[in-house]
Design an enzyme around this catalytic site. Structure first.
Site, PDB file in Angstrom:
ATOM      1  N   LYS A  13      29.687  43.977  33.026  1.00 50.89           N
ATOM      2  CA  LYS A  13      29.811  45.423  33.301  1.00 50.89           C
ATOM      3  C   LYS A  13      30.816  46.079  32.348  1.00 50.89           C
ATOM      4  O   LYS A  13      30.519  47.097  31.739  1.00 50.89           O
ATOM      5  CB  LYS A  13      30.287  45.671  34.748  1.00 50.89           C
ATOM      6  CG  LYS A  13      29.325  45.228  35.818  1.00 50.89           C
ATOM      7  CD  LYS A  13      29.784  45.682  37.206  1.00 50.89           C
ATOM      8  CE  LYS A  13      31.063  45.031  37.678  1.00 50.89           C
ATOM      9  NZ  LYS A  13      30.983  43.579  37.894  1.00 50.89           N
ATOM     10  N   ARG A  88      31.256  49.782  45.172  1.00 53.95           N
ATOM     11  CA  ARG A  88      31.037  48.365  45.460  1.00 53.95           C
ATOM     12  C   ARG A  88      30.631  48.157  46.919  1.00 53.95           C
ATOM     13  O   ARG A  88      30.430  47.013  47.331  1.00 53.95           O
ATOM     14  CB  ARG A  88      32.317  47.587  45.189  1.00 53.95           C
ATOM     15  CG  ARG A  88      32.342  46.873  43.825  1.00 53.95           C
ATOM     16  CD  ARG A  88      33.681  46.164  43.705  1.00 53.95           C
ATOM     17  NE  ARG A  88      33.680  45.075  42.779  1.00 53.95           N
ATOM     18  CZ  ARG A  88      34.206  45.117  41.558  1.00 53.95           C
ATOM     19  NH1 ARG A  88      34.720  46.229  41.106  1.00 53.95           N
ATOM     20  NH2 ARG A  88      34.218  44.036  40.799  1.00 53.95           N
ATOM     21  N   ARG A 127      36.506  33.779  30.391  1.00 53.20           N
ATOM     22  CA  ARG A 127      36.813  35.182  30.039  1.00 53.20           C
ATOM     23  C   ARG A 127      38.310  35.343  29.726  1.00 53.20           C
ATOM     24  O   ARG A 127      39.152  34.777  30.402  1.00 53.20           O
ATOM     25  CB  ARG A 127      36.445  36.109  31.201  1.00 53.20           C
ATOM     26  CG  ARG A 127      36.929  37.548  30.983  1.00 53.20           C
ATOM     27  CD  ARG A 127      36.215  38.565  31.822  1.00 53.20           C
ATOM     28  NE  ARG A 127      36.389  38.402  33.260  1.00 53.20           N
ATOM     29  CZ  ARG A 127      35.742  39.134  34.159  1.00 53.20           C
ATOM     30  NH1 ARG A 127      34.888  40.051  33.777  1.00 53.20           N
ATOM     31  NH2 ARG A 127      35.951  38.935  35.451  1.00 53.20           N
ATOM     32  N   ARG A 162      42.775  36.803  33.282  1.00 58.47           N
ATOM     33  CA  ARG A 162      43.071  37.585  34.476  1.00 58.47           C
ATOM     34  C   ARG A 162      43.497  36.661  35.615  1.00 58.47           C
ATOM     35  O   ARG A 162      42.939  35.585  35.773  1.00 58.47           O
ATOM     36  CB  ARG A 162      41.807  38.357  34.914  1.00 58.47           C
ATOM     37  CG  ARG A 162      41.651  39.679  34.230  1.00 58.47           C
ATOM     38  CD  ARG A 162      40.316  40.317  34.485  1.00 58.47           C
ATOM     39  NE  ARG A 162      39.905  40.355  35.882  1.00 58.47           N
ATOM     40  CZ  ARG A 162      38.834  41.016  36.322  1.00 58.47           C
ATOM     41  NH1 ARG A 162      38.087  41.705  35.463  1.00 58.47           N
ATOM     42  NH2 ARG A 162      38.491  40.993  37.595  1.00 58.47           N
ATOM     43  N   ARG A 173      34.927  36.209  45.521  1.00 60.82           N
ATOM     44  CA  ARG A 173      34.426  37.458  44.927  1.00 60.82           C
ATOM     45  C   ARG A 173      32.899  37.486  44.939  1.00 60.82           C
ATOM     46  O   ARG A 173      32.291  38.528  45.181  1.00 60.82           O
ATOM     47  CB  ARG A 173      34.966  37.627  43.498  1.00 60.82           C
ATOM     48  CG  ARG A 173      36.418  38.062  43.494  1.00 60.82           C
ATOM     49  CD  ARG A 173      37.105  37.762  42.177  1.00 60.82           C
ATOM     50  NE  ARG A 173      36.578  38.528  41.069  1.00 60.82           N
ATOM     51  CZ  ARG A 173      36.770  38.200  39.779  1.00 60.82           C
ATOM     52  NH1 ARG A 173      37.467  37.135  39.461  1.00 60.82           N
ATOM     53  NH2 ARG A 173      36.267  38.938  38.838  1.00 60.82           N
TER      54      ARG A 173
HETATM   55  P1  AMP Z   1      36.824  44.191  38.338  1.00 59.52           P
HETATM   56  O1  AMP Z   1      37.750  44.369  37.197  1.00 59.52           O
HETATM   57  O2  AMP Z   1      35.766  45.245  38.427  1.00 59.52           O
HETATM   58  O3  AMP Z   1      36.270  42.794  38.425  1.00 59.52           O
HETATM   59  O4  AMP Z   1      37.720  44.375  39.658  1.00 59.52           O
HETATM   60  C1  AMP Z   1      38.796  43.499  39.958  1.00 59.52           C
HETATM   61  C2  AMP Z   1      39.094  43.550  41.429  1.00 59.52           C
HETATM   62  O5  AMP Z   1      39.549  44.879  41.785  1.00 59.52           O
HETATM   63  C3  AMP Z   1      37.919  43.282  42.346  1.00 59.52           C
HETATM   64  O6  AMP Z   1      37.683  41.895  42.535  1.00 59.52           O
HETATM   65  C4  AMP Z   1      38.369  43.986  43.627  1.00 59.52           C
HETATM   66  O7  AMP Z   1      39.325  43.209  44.316  1.00 59.52           O
HETATM   67  C5  AMP Z   1      39.088  45.214  43.083  1.00 59.52           C
HETATM   68  N1  AMP Z   1      38.130  46.342  42.959  1.00 59.52           N
HETATM   69  C6  AMP Z   1      37.634  46.876  41.815  1.00 59.52           C
HETATM   70  N2  AMP Z   1      36.768  47.869  42.087  1.00 59.52           N
HETATM   71  C7  AMP Z   1      36.715  47.975  43.438  1.00 59.52           C
HETATM   72  C8  AMP Z   1      35.992  48.787  44.339  1.00 59.52           C
HETATM   73  N3  AMP Z   1      35.105  49.704  43.909  1.00 59.52           N
HETATM   74  N4  AMP Z   1      36.195  48.603  45.670  1.00 59.52           N
HETATM   75  C9  AMP Z   1      37.070  47.694  46.124  1.00 59.52           C
HETATM   76  N5  AMP Z   1      37.769  46.867  45.335  1.00 59.52           N
HETATM   77  C10 AMP Z   1      37.601  46.997  43.997  1.00 59.52           C
END
Ligand code: AMP
Length: 223
Positions: A13, A88, A127, A162, A173
């Site tokens: 993404k 999400r 990653r 990360r 996740r």
């Molecule tokens: P990402 O970088 O998109 O993988 O997001 C990292 C983490 O941030 C996710 O695993 C969630 O814990 C949190 N997160 C990101 N976007 C959302 C969202 N729309 N709703 C809830 N938690 C989020």
């Protein structure tokens, strides 16, 4: 134009949204990046978000929706936005529809990325990301390593893993993704906004290839 990037963790993404930001000239907004910046700055909201993120859980809807609502009021996204990692949950998607409706706008396109589960785990553990929150570069130590080990090609900052990119956290996740986020595929399919794409080395389609396909689709379409 308002684009939503949907897909399980590490399906590409962020990479694809970053490429589309350049080719379509629409800002990419990642809720994950916003949370990571808050965590780095040690704000109260950052501490709260970290307590969920570090366990592989979603940050509660009311917190996340408020952050996105505020972001959507900013000047730079008034002509379009690529939402990377939001919504999400169905609740977030409904809230987004309402926020946009009040502005006379709507989601125009939802890109749904699919990657085989075993590849997802591999992609997560390999990653690496740039530690500079303003840079957002994403690498993969196997498929797309930085030119100099541990150093970002773009800004020269340190390239790191990360904290939530561990095999243990990814299991949580992924299960959260299938339970809470995957229903959005049906939600947007009903709205006839879905663009499905497979990102997988098994068919020689990486993020950059899919980004090109989406770019062509958008440029040809009537959005
Ligand atoms: P990402 O970088 O998109 O993988 O997001 C990292 C983490 O941030 C996710 O695993 C969630 O814990 C949190 N997160 C990101 N976007 C959302 C969202 N729309 N709703 C809830 N938690 C989020």
């Amino acid at each position: 134009m308002i684009i939503v990037m949907l897909g399980a963790p590490a399906t590409g993404k962020g990479t694809i949204a970053g490429l589309l930001e350049k080719s379509l000239n629409i800002p990419q907004v990642s809720t994950g990046d916003i949370f990571r910046k808050m965590i780095k700055e040690k704000t109260e909201l950052g501490k709260l978000a970290d307590s969920y993120i570090s366990k592989g859980n979603l940050v509660p809807d009311e917190v996340t929706i408020k952050i996105v609502e505020e972001r959507l009021n900013q000047e730079d996204v008034k002509n379009g936005i690529i939402l990377d990692g939001f919504p999400r949950t169905v609740n977030q998607a409904q809230a987004l529809d309402e926020i946009l409706k009040a502005k006379g706008k709507k989601v125009d396109l939802v890109v749904n990325l699919e990657t085989p589960k075993e590849e997802i785990i591999e992609r997560v553990v390999s990653r690496r990301v740039c530690s500079n929150p303003e840079c957002k570069a994403i690498y993969n130590v196997i498929m797309n390593p930085p030119k100099v080990d541990g150093i970002c090609d773009i800004c020269g900052s340190k390239v790191i893993q990360r904290d939530d990119d561990t095999e243990e956290t990814i299991t949580k996740r992924l299960s959260n993704y299938f339970e809470l986020t995957e229903p959005l595929v049906e939600y947007y399919k009903k709205q006839e906004k879905l663009y499905n794409a497979v990102v997988s080395k098994s068919i020689n389609k990486l993020g950059k290839d899919v980004a090109k396909d989406i770019e062509e689709y958008v440029k040809k379409g009537d959005f």
